[in-house]
Design an enzyme around this catalytic site. Structure first.
Site: not given
Length: 656
Positions: A67, A175
């Site tokens: 991503h 994250c």
């Protein structure tokens, strides 16, 4: 909440023969681009590659979720690939994982709390449910896959098991991108808690901000806390006194029960705001020294850039305001502080104000460089180290003619401050009733004294000797030929962008010009060529090599550098020099020498110390001057682009 609204049949690829991770990522990015999701295919692909370097995006049981969060994404979406041949070389949290099903998430940087991102967060959470994941994996075609995306909501409806042990653990997950790992790690911890009769509540610090925030009561009732983060968790001081475990965000996906057990029975320690805040890698995992230094330098640069911008703008406004009156080069003189014209008084003080702001450039850089390494205990010593680098101490000590250490001193002292404070923070152990003395008294006192001694006995003497040697070299070259002297003055001017070597070259060059011995042409060109060249590099890289070659925050610095270059403020290029001195400094010197010597050879002459655009009308043979400026600036731009691109390609091949 419909997940299928964030993808389409054109973004789903079944049983494809893509044989490498790179090919998978490129094909999925191409599909997103063709669907109009992206504004720049290559820039988003670069973002995805950068995210891959942070931590593994391969999971387990054949799943991978790469991503990227990027300003080049128009709207949140995801593309999917099911591979004919599993990939065993995709970095995964399960070392034996062979990737067969890939979800590529495209995340807009500007949609922090949007519904779109909530849907992608939902996808990440649902994929943790084995039945849901199996239904997706077993779909026969894209149409069935879309149906399965929303047909099975077992991940939503699974009832939590009531705690039977009476134990309660709280956690934070976060994250770098703030999507996939953040939510999957949270789901893994909560699932592990249910399976072991332990109540687990997780606060997710993701792209949507803080979700499911932990209350004061939650924390009060908790027996331990888990920080599963790849970035600094926010609000860590709330957990002061609790046993904790610090680990990477991916760890709960493979070691959820073990982490909970460790937090309760053998924690890493007890949370202390001054000691542990900001730590991002725990559980025995340490960032490499060079990577930690690099992150620290980037942090320092990111905080320094606004200082440079604000200082440059203040000076620029003052100079532009003085231009109609022909006072551009005089407005800084003390006589204008008490001038009868109030506009001149204002412009004078604005010009001085900009110069004052520049004095804080290195203190801010060094302070936040030290902060990145040691957190708050490092700020004070770092700031003082940066003040030494600007030569503030010479002013207070009444030392005349001393040479400050400049950017090299700020870099060195910032690192020393950070690691000194970090060492003291980790090694000094006090009784809990005396803990407050460590961050408020002991660490500042010892670290600041260390900075003083290191600067007094090493930095000032070493860099002073270096600068004195360069000054002597410039002075000894005064009788050399025109091009040799031009090259020496230009190289010294471009060496440290307004630092002590630059100033030494300026003093000698201005003296030669005042005596009508040698014009200032190489000096004034070498002031503007590096910032303009580096600014151009950030504009031209993707058109030259098809991708971005600088760190993200350097693109902001690039625009600033270009603007400040035209008004003769070379400090705009300092962030590039601090980030990659071994690349930037030699290229700056070569570009300045090539540009200056080209202009001098073609006949350009400038006797006045006016390198900014308003001084151009005073140049003799301006066409030659402009050619020299262009040659030097474009050399710096393209040399930076090609050198950095070659290094990126080499690093990618090593990691492939």
């Amino acid at each position: 909440m419909e997940l299928r609204s964030q993808t389409s049949e054109n973004l789903i690829f079944f049983d494809v023969n893509w044989s490498t991770k790179q090919q998978v990522l490129e094909e999925l990015v191409n599909a997103l681009d063709e669907e109009g999701i992206l504004t720049s295919r290559q820039d988003f692909l670069n973002t995805v590659y950068e995210r891959e370097e942070v931590s593994a995006t391969g999971m387990e049981k054949g799943l991978a979720i790469p991503h990227g969060k990027s300003p080049f994404v128009k709207k949140a979406a995801f593309a999917v690939a099911r591979l004919n041949r599993p990939l065993s070389d995709w970095e995964s949290i399960d070392p034996d994982n062979k990737v067969e099903l890939v979800f590529l998430l495209a995340i807009p940087e500007s949609e922090g709390g949007s519904t779109h991102l909530k849907i992608l967060s939902e996808l990440s959470t649902r994929l943790m449910n084995e039945e849901y994941y199996a239904n997706l994996f077993n779909a026969k075609n894209a149409s069935e896959f879309l149906e399965a995306l929303d047909a099975d909501k077992a991940a939503d409806t699974e009832a939590p098991q009531q705690p039977v042990t009476g134990k309660k653990v709280v956690a934070i997950t976060a994250c770098a991108a703030g999507i996939a790992h953040t939510y999957m790690a949270a789901e893994a911890l909560e699932k592990a808690g249910r399976e072991n009769g332990i109540q687990v509540k997780v606060e997710k610090q993701g792209a949507n901000g803080i979700e499911d925030g932990l209350t004061a009561q939650d924390i009060k009732e908790a027996d331990a806390v888990i920080f599963a983060t790849d970035i600094t968790p926010r609000g860590k001081e709330r957990f002061n006194g609790l046993p904790y475990v610090q680990t990477r965000v991916a760890e709960p996906l493979k070691k959820g029960p073990e982490l909970i057990d460790k937090a309760l029975n053998s924690p890493d320690g007890t949370v202390q705001v001054e000691g542990d805040e900001g730590s991002s890698a725990g559980n025995g995992e340490k960032t490499s020294l060079l990577k930690e230094m690099g992150q620290g330098i980037l942090t320092g640069i990111s905080y320094m850039i606004p200082v440079i911008v604000s200082a440059g703008l203040m000076i620029g406004i003052a100079k532009l305001g003085a231009m109609p009156f022909g006072l551009v080069n005089d407005i800084h003189e003390p006589s204008f502080a008490t001038h009868e014209n109030p506009l001149f008084v204002l412009l004078h003080h604005l010009d001085k104000f900009g110069a004052l702001i520049f004095q804080f450039m290195y203190p801010v850089f060094a302070a936040f460089l030290a902060f990145s390494i040691a957190n708050r205990p490092g700020i004070v010593a770092g700031f003082i180290g940066g003040a030494f680098a600007t030569g503030m101490h010479f002013q207070y000590w009444g030392v005349e003619g001393a040479v400050e250490s400049g950017f090299l001193g700020a870099l060195f002292l910032g690192l020393v401050a950070g690691y000194t404070a970090k060492f003291l923070n980790e090694k000094i152990k006090l009784h809990k009733n005396l803990q407050a003395m460590k961050p408020m008294l002991i660490i500042p006192a010892v670290s600041v004294l260390s900075i003083f001694l290191i600067n007094f006995y090493f930095v000032d003497p070493v860099f002073g000797a270096l600068n004195a040697g360069i000054t002597n070299l410039i002075e000894s070259a005064q009788g050399s030929g025109t091009l040799v002297l031009s090259a020496i003055i230009a190289s010294a001017t471009a060496f440290d962008l307004g630092g002590p070597v630059n100033k030494a070259a300026g003093a000698i060059a201005i003296g030669l010009a005042a005596d009508q011995i040698f014009p200032l042409t190489p000096r004034v060109l070498a002031i503007v060529i590096p910032p303009i060249g580096l600014g151009l590099a950030t504009l031209l890289d993707r058109y030259t090599v098809g991708r971005r070659v600088f760190d993200a925050n350097l693109y902001v610095a690039g625009k600033t550098s270009l603007l400040l270059g035209f008004i003769a403020i070379s400090e705009g290029a300092i962030p590039f020099m601090l980030r990659n001195p071994l690349i930037t400094i030699p290229i700056n010197i070569l570009g300045a020498v090539i540009g200056a010597c080209t202009a001098v050879f073609l006949g350009a002459v400038q006797w006045y110390p006016l390198p900014a655009v308003w001084g151009w009308p005073l140049v003799e043979s301006f066409w030659a001057y402009f050619i020299g400026l262009a040659v030097g600036a474009f050399f710096i731009a393209f040399a930076n682009i090609f050198v950095r691109y070659a290094l990126m390609v080499r690093n990618e091949r090593k990691s492939a």
